[in-house]
Design a protein around this motif. Structure first.
Motif, PDB file in Angstrom:
ATOM      1  N   GLY A  62      -7.925   1.525   2.514  1.00 28.71           N
ATOM      2  CA  GLY A  62      -7.626   2.362   1.358  1.00 28.71           C
ATOM      3  C   GLY A  62      -7.905   1.548   0.100  1.00 28.71           C
ATOM      4  O   GLY A  62      -7.685   0.343   0.072  1.00 28.71           O
ATOM      5  N   HIS A 117       0.063   3.926   1.606  1.00 33.32           N
ATOM      6  CA  HIS A 117      -0.186   4.619   2.876  1.00 33.32           C
ATOM      7  C   HIS A 117       0.843   4.150   3.895  1.00 33.32           C
ATOM      8  O   HIS A 117       1.690   4.921   4.336  1.00 33.32           O
ATOM      9  CB  HIS A 117      -1.620   4.326   3.328  1.00 33.32           C
ATOM     10  CG  HIS A 117      -2.021   5.011   4.598  1.00 33.32           C
ATOM     11  ND1 HIS A 117      -2.755   4.380   5.572  1.00 33.32           N
ATOM     12  CD2 HIS A 117      -1.795   6.260   5.050  1.00 33.32           C
ATOM     13  CE1 HIS A 117      -2.954   5.235   6.577  1.00 33.32           C
ATOM     14  NE2 HIS A 117      -2.391   6.376   6.284  1.00 33.32           N
ATOM     15  N   CYS A 162       0.839  -1.191   0.000  1.00 31.04           N
ATOM     16  CA  CYS A 162       0.000   0.000   0.000  1.00 31.04           C
ATOM     17  C   CYS A 162       0.884   1.256   0.000  1.00 31.04           C
ATOM     18  O   CYS A 162       2.008   1.231   0.504  1.00 31.04           O
ATOM     19  CB  CYS A 162      -0.863  -0.034   1.256  1.00 31.04           C
ATOM     20  SG  CYS A 162      -2.071   1.265   1.355  1.00 31.04           S
ATOM     21  N   PRO A 198      -7.752   6.991   3.136  1.00 27.42           N
ATOM     22  CA  PRO A 198      -6.418   7.473   3.517  1.00 27.42           C
ATOM     23  C   PRO A 198      -5.337   7.285   2.444  1.00 27.42           C
ATOM     24  O   PRO A 198      -4.194   7.640   2.708  1.00 27.42           O
ATOM     25  CB  PRO A 198      -6.091   6.628   4.739  1.00 27.42           C
ATOM     26  CG  PRO A 198      -6.792   5.340   4.498  1.00 27.42           C
ATOM     27  CD  PRO A 198      -8.060   5.689   3.783  1.00 27.42           C
ATOM     28  N   VAL A 199      -5.657   6.733   1.307  1.00 26.12           N
ATOM     29  CA  VAL A 199      -4.593   6.600   0.298  1.00 26.12           C
ATOM     30  C   VAL A 199      -4.712   7.732  -0.725  1.00 26.12           C
ATOM     31  O   VAL A 199      -5.794   8.029  -1.222  1.00 26.12           O
ATOM     32  CB  VAL A 199      -4.617   5.219  -0.406  1.00 26.12           C
ATOM     33  CG1 VAL A 199      -4.224   4.142   0.575  1.00 26.12           C
ATOM     34  CG2 VAL A 199      -5.954   4.905  -1.034  1.00 26.12           C
TER      35      VAL A 199
END
Ligand code: FES
Lengths: 415, 106
Positions: free
Chosen positions: B69, B47, B45, B82-83
């Protein structure tokens, strides 16, 4: 025309997210984000893990960058305290006496770590863990060979214990109750946590009463109720947080276990909203007031309230969900476990476990999983979708590791 | 320059699923879409460094196991907080029942 700004009090996760989301939602008016810490808004999960293991820099926790806030014309007042709200005048007072008018106010005041009310709690080396600064202060104390006593067998305490153990510390966890994380977790998962911590060399004492912290200026031992002394270099007190509701209460807002809000996250004053750890909102399922201290709650309420502030009238309906990482294991929990009539257990390879909680009509209410790394993440996500579906599910299929939750979901969808 | 790497068997991945593939010290995620097309992206990811292969694939979306995300794994596009940083994607071809992905030479 209204020229007064939207003011957000509290620049933590929920406050920061709300500020960014207001701009995303097209709010073009003045926007002020006030926080008492010197930092940008940040997420807290890494404080008890990556930051103590040096596996992630502190700024990776930030929500948005300084440039982003600047570009979006979000004015940040950091290291600033709000000392009063005057709802009738729609104005707030800062600690330095300045007053600021608002059009709408969002309280994202969060919580503060509870301190143990025991003799010696003010000794140096008795630490709390709530903020970036707390994590930075704790980190150098967790050197190999150092002796750490953790007070409280909840998530923060256990995550700190795991991190410290991974750094080579001698770690003892003292829990007053008869199992770990009892407030949030079912007994089967508490037992897994206990077994893992003990297997990794953490000494865990349950049913343990503490009498005092001892030391000359700085802590050197924890004295138990039976007189036993546990020598230590550092104590971390992880016994929960106290929601910061005083400001709201002093302003005459309705406050229960948190700042009371309705399903749109509006407080008892029509121009004031509240989100995150500090707010008490109606559970989307039961309607009962609840206060949650989770990453998702901060994230989703931050987003939702941006829309509410701009006039949307839909209810906040995100399912409760949280995770905790312990050593190389993780647990996740979605939905509600309390109201369930029946619990179905699915054993997974490598000592993993999924628990499904069904109501009397066999509809899934909640699910909890435990396993190595993120092995149960996918199943908990699917369980969440099954909870949302609200359809009855065959307990036998839930219990069978060979039956895929995804096909179950598709079966439900096509019914 | 890039190089085709023999990553896995076509049958190693179920429809609408993802497989982790490690190569030369890096990690990738290979996807089999519901329409039987294959795709490849960076394995973690954007994030935090979390393996996406532990996440859930629904249609053309991979959801990160950590904070949910979401990315479109065909384009690598991050679909919202949140990404916010897109995933690197890699060309994929099928040959002889195997899935090959084109990786840049280190
Ligand atoms: S690590 Fe993937 S969304 Fe946070």
């Amino acid at each position: 025309m209204n020229t007064a700004p939207i003011i957000i009090v509290g620049a933590g996760h929920a406050g920061g997210r709300a500020a960014l989301a207001l701009r995303e939602q097209g709010y073009a008016g003045q926007l002020l984000l006030i926080g008492d810490e010197p930092h940008l808004p940040y997420e807290r999960p890494a404080l008890s893990k990556q930051l103590l293991l040096d596996s992630q820099p502190a700024d990776a926790c930030h929500i948005g960058s300084a440039e982003q806030y600047q570009t979006l014309a979000i004015e940040r007042l950091s290291a600033t305290r709000v000392s009063a709200i005057a709802p009738a005048k729609r104005q707030i007072t800062l600690h330095d006496g300045r007053t600021l008018p608002y059009h709408q106010l969002l309280l994202a005041t969060g919580g503060r770590a509870r301190q143990a009310s025991l003799p010696g709690a003010d000794l140096a080396g008795v630490q709390l863990l709530r903020t970036l600064d707390d994590a930075a202060a704790l980190r150098p104390r967790l050197q190999a060979g150092q002796r750490l006593v953790v007070v409280g067998g909840g998530f923060i305490g256990l995550e700190v214990a795991a991190s410290a153990r991974q750094q080579g510390c001698q770690v003892t966890v003292l829990e007053a109750g008869d199992r770990l994380a009892a407030r949030a977790l079912p007994p089967l998962i508490s037992a897994k946590l206990l077994a893992l911590h003990r297997a990794r060399g953490v000494e865990v004492r349950l049913g343990c009463q503490i009498a005092a912290f001892r030391g000359d200026g700085s802590v050197s031992a924890v004295e138990l109720a039976d007189g036993e002394l546990l020598a230590c270099d550092t104590v971390v007190v992880g016994i929960g947080i106290q929601p910061n509701t005083e400001l709201a209460a002093a302003a005459g807002l309705a406050v229960g276990n948190g700042i009371r809000v309705d399903s749109r996250l509006q407080s008892s004053d029509a121009h004031i909203y509240a989100v995150g750890d500090a707010c008490e909102f109606p559970c989307p399922v039961s309607g009962q007031p609840q206060r949650l201290e989770t990453w998702r709650n901060a994230e989703e309420q931050g987003r939702h309230v941006a829309r509410s502030l701009l006039g949307a009238d839909d209810a906040y309906a995100a399912l409760p969900w949280f995770w905790s990482d312990q050593f190389d294991h993780s647990l996740q929990l979605a939905g509600q476990l309390q109201a369930a009539a029946n619990c179905v257990t699915r054993a997974l390879p490598d000592d993993g476990l999924l628990l499904f909680y069904l109501d009397a009509a066999e509809r899934l209410q909640g699910a909890c999983g435990w396993g190595a790394d993120n092995s149960i993440a996918r199943d908990i996500k699917l369980a969440e979708m099954l909870i949302r579906s609200g359809k009855p599910l065959p307990a036998a299929a839930l219990a069978d590791p060979a039956s895929s939750l995804k096909s179950l979901l598709k079966g439900v969808a096509s019914v | 320059m890039s190089q085709w790497i023999n990553a896995c068997d076509v049958d190693d991945i179920e429809q609408e699923d993802v497989l982790r593939f490690d190569h030369a010290g890096r990690t990738y995620a290979i996807y089999r879409a519901p329409d039987d097309q294959f795709y490849a992206t960076a394995g973690t990811c954007t994030h935090e460094k979390v393996h996406l292969a532990d996440g859930l694939v629904m249609d053309h979306i991979i959801e990160c196991p950590k904070h949910n995300g979401r990315f479109d794994y065909r384009s690598g596009k991050a679909l919202g907080a949140p990404v916010c940083v897109n995933l690197q994607t890699y060309p994929v071809k099928l040959e002889g029942g195997r899935v090959w992905i084109a990786l840049a030479d280190a």
